[in-house]
Scaffold this active site. Structure first.
Site, PDB file in Angstrom:
ATOM      1  N   GLY A  14     -18.501   6.948  50.743  1.00 17.26           N
ATOM      2  CA  GLY A  14     -17.253   6.164  51.393  1.00 17.26           C
ATOM      3  C   GLY A  14     -17.076   5.324  50.048  1.00 17.26           C
ATOM      4  N   ASN A  16     -13.574   6.121  49.004  1.00 14.18           N
ATOM      5  CA  ASN A  16     -12.698   6.643  49.679  1.00 14.18           C
ATOM      6  C   ASN A  16     -11.654   5.203  49.993  1.00 14.18           C
ATOM      7  OD1 ASN A  16     -11.002   8.610  48.484  1.00 14.18           O
ATOM      8  ND2 ASN A  16     -12.447   9.970  49.252  1.00 14.18           N
ATOM      9  N   ARG A  93     -15.996  17.343  58.764  1.00 18.08           N
ATOM     10  CA  ARG A  93     -15.367  18.062  60.276  1.00 18.08           C
ATOM     11  C   ARG A  93     -14.417  18.171  61.008  1.00 18.08           C
ATOM     12  NH1 ARG A  93     -20.362  18.106  62.230  1.00 18.08           N
ATOM     13  NH2 ARG A  93     -22.287  17.121  62.043  1.00 18.08           N
ATOM     14  N   LEU A  95     -11.436  19.176  63.255  1.00 16.82           N
ATOM     15  CA  LEU A  95     -11.795  18.214  64.732  1.00 16.82           C
ATOM     16  C   LEU A  95     -10.395  19.488  65.493  1.00 16.82           C
ATOM     17  CD1 LEU A  95     -10.702  15.143  63.063  1.00 16.82           C
ATOM     18  CD2 LEU A  95     -12.636  15.238  64.001  1.00 16.82           C
ATOM     19  N   ASN A 109      -5.521  12.732  55.984  1.00 13.27           N
ATOM     20  CA  ASN A 109      -6.466  13.201  55.021  1.00 13.27           C
ATOM     21  C   ASN A 109      -6.730  13.075  53.710  1.00 13.27           C
ATOM     22  OD1 ASN A 109      -9.168  14.782  55.116  1.00 13.27           O
ATOM     23  ND2 ASN A 109      -8.577  16.110  55.194  1.00 13.27           N
ATOM     24  N   HIS A 111      -8.372  15.980  50.873  1.00 15.83           N
ATOM     25  CA  HIS A 111      -9.248  17.019  50.228  1.00 15.83           C
ATOM     26  C   HIS A 111      -8.281  17.037  48.541  1.00 15.83           C
ATOM     27  CE1 HIS A 111     -10.677  20.899  50.767  1.00 15.83           C
ATOM     28  NE2 HIS A 111      -9.359  21.599  49.563  1.00 15.83           N
ATOM     29  N   ASP A 147      -7.351  21.955  56.670  1.00 13.12           N
ATOM     30  CA  ASP A 147      -6.734  21.829  55.867  1.00 13.12           C
ATOM     31  C   ASP A 147      -5.387  22.109  55.478  1.00 13.12           C
ATOM     32  OD1 ASP A 147      -8.923  20.478  54.519  1.00 13.12           O
ATOM     33  OD2 ASP A 147      -9.549  22.452  53.962  1.00 13.12           O
ATOM     34  N   GLU A 176      -8.035  10.529  43.400  1.00 18.75           N
ATOM     35  CA  GLU A 176      -8.505  10.093  44.518  1.00 18.75           C
ATOM     36  C   GLU A 176      -8.010   8.628  44.670  1.00 18.75           C
ATOM     37  OE1 GLU A 176     -11.235  12.009  46.817  1.00 18.75           O
ATOM     38  OE2 GLU A 176     -11.179  13.736  46.126  1.00 18.75           O
TER      39      GLU A 176
HETATM   40  C1  GRF Z   1     -13.992  13.002  48.898  1.00 22.22           C
HETATM   41  O1  GRF Z   1     -13.842  14.110  47.459  1.00 22.22           O
HETATM   42  C2  GRF Z   1     -12.500  13.716  49.463  1.00 22.22           C
HETATM   43  O2  GRF Z   1     -11.980  14.328  49.186  1.00 22.22           O
HETATM   44  C3  GRF Z   1     -13.753  14.666  50.297  1.00 22.22           C
HETATM   45  O3  GRF Z   1     -14.956  14.457  50.060  1.00 22.22           O
HETATM   46  C4  GRF Z   1     -15.218  13.109  49.609  1.00 22.22           C
HETATM   47  C5  GRF Z   1     -15.927  11.878  50.075  1.00 22.22           C
HETATM   48  O4  GRF Z   1     -16.258  11.241  49.366  1.00 22.22           O
HETATM   49  N1  GRF Z   1     -12.685  15.180  51.359  1.00 22.22           N
HETATM   50  P1  GRF Z   1     -16.485   9.136  49.354  1.00 22.22           P
HETATM   51  O5  GRF Z   1     -17.486   9.266  50.578  1.00 22.22           O
HETATM   52  O6  GRF Z   1     -14.922   8.934  50.109  1.00 22.22           O
HETATM   53  O7  GRF Z   1     -16.656   8.748  47.917  1.00 22.22           O
END
Ligand code: GRF
Length: 203
Positions: A14, A16, A93, A95, A109, A111, A147, A176
């Protein structure tokens, strides 16, 4: 004006989610998080949400009888908490069209590659195996494919000699954490116009 309520879906640590919570705290994102939902009870994202006094819910995929059952529970929970924008933040997952249609054009999303290259669950590994010199991250709308939805923002990083999946992932992750809040803010500020595959960003 209706208040913007985010529903964040995550499967793991988590970070992000954390960057989005931080961006709400600073006012960059003008919204609240109505609920954080994970598909695994051990996901650290749940602790991060609880520490911030945000509703944290686990819908354990392993305890659901089918993908349909799981997604129906997801949709029900997101509706219960008044969510009008779904944020996938490390949600591992795929969807189904049922879910995507339930929040049509309201799912984002992140990626960790420069889409359309290296979609799927092992982006960094695939990037290194292929030998490209540049990677990065992509924020996109979610459609029925994997994606594959219209791209909102991308940022690149170099792939360096000697990189491992971990070192590359760390370099991308740093990007990110600023890119996702920027994309969410643009969406909520009404600056994104989607025209087929093109996402036009108004200044
Ligand atoms: C990130 O690299 C995101 O781009 C990918 O999964 C990872 C999640 O990281 N989809 P976090 O759980 O937000 O630390």
């Amino acid at each position: 004006m209706t208040e913007s309520v985010l529903g964040v879906l995550a499967s793991g640590r988590g970070t992000n989610l954390q960057s989005i919570m931080n961006a709400i705290a600073t006012g960059q994102i003008k919204a609240k998080i109505g609920v954080v939902i994970t598909d695994k009870p051990e996901a650290k994202a749940l602790d991060r949400a609880r520490e911030a006094n945000i509703q944290a819910v686990c819908i354990d995929r392993k305890k659901c009888s089918s993908k349909e059952d799981f997604e129906q529970k997801l949709v029900a929970a997101l509706r219960e908490y008044g969510v009008n924008l779904v944020i996938l933040a490390g949600f591992m997952r795929l969807l189904s069209p049922y879910f995507v249609q339930s929040f049509k054009d309201r799912i984002l999303n992140i990626h960790p590659s420069l889409l359309p290259a290296f979609g799927g669950a092992h982006a960094h590994r695939d990037v290194l195996a292929y030998g490209v010199k540049v990677s990065g991250c992509t924020i996109h709308f979610v459609d029925e494919g994997m994606d594959s939805g219209p791209i909102i923002l991308q940022e690149s990083v170099p792939v360096l000699p000697g990189d491992t999946e971990d070192t590359l992932a760390a370099r991308v992750l740093e990007k990110e954490h600023s890119l996702y809040p920027r994309a969410i803010a643009l969406y909520l500020d009404g600056k994104l116009i989607v025209n087929g595959r093109q996402v036009i960003i108004q200044s």
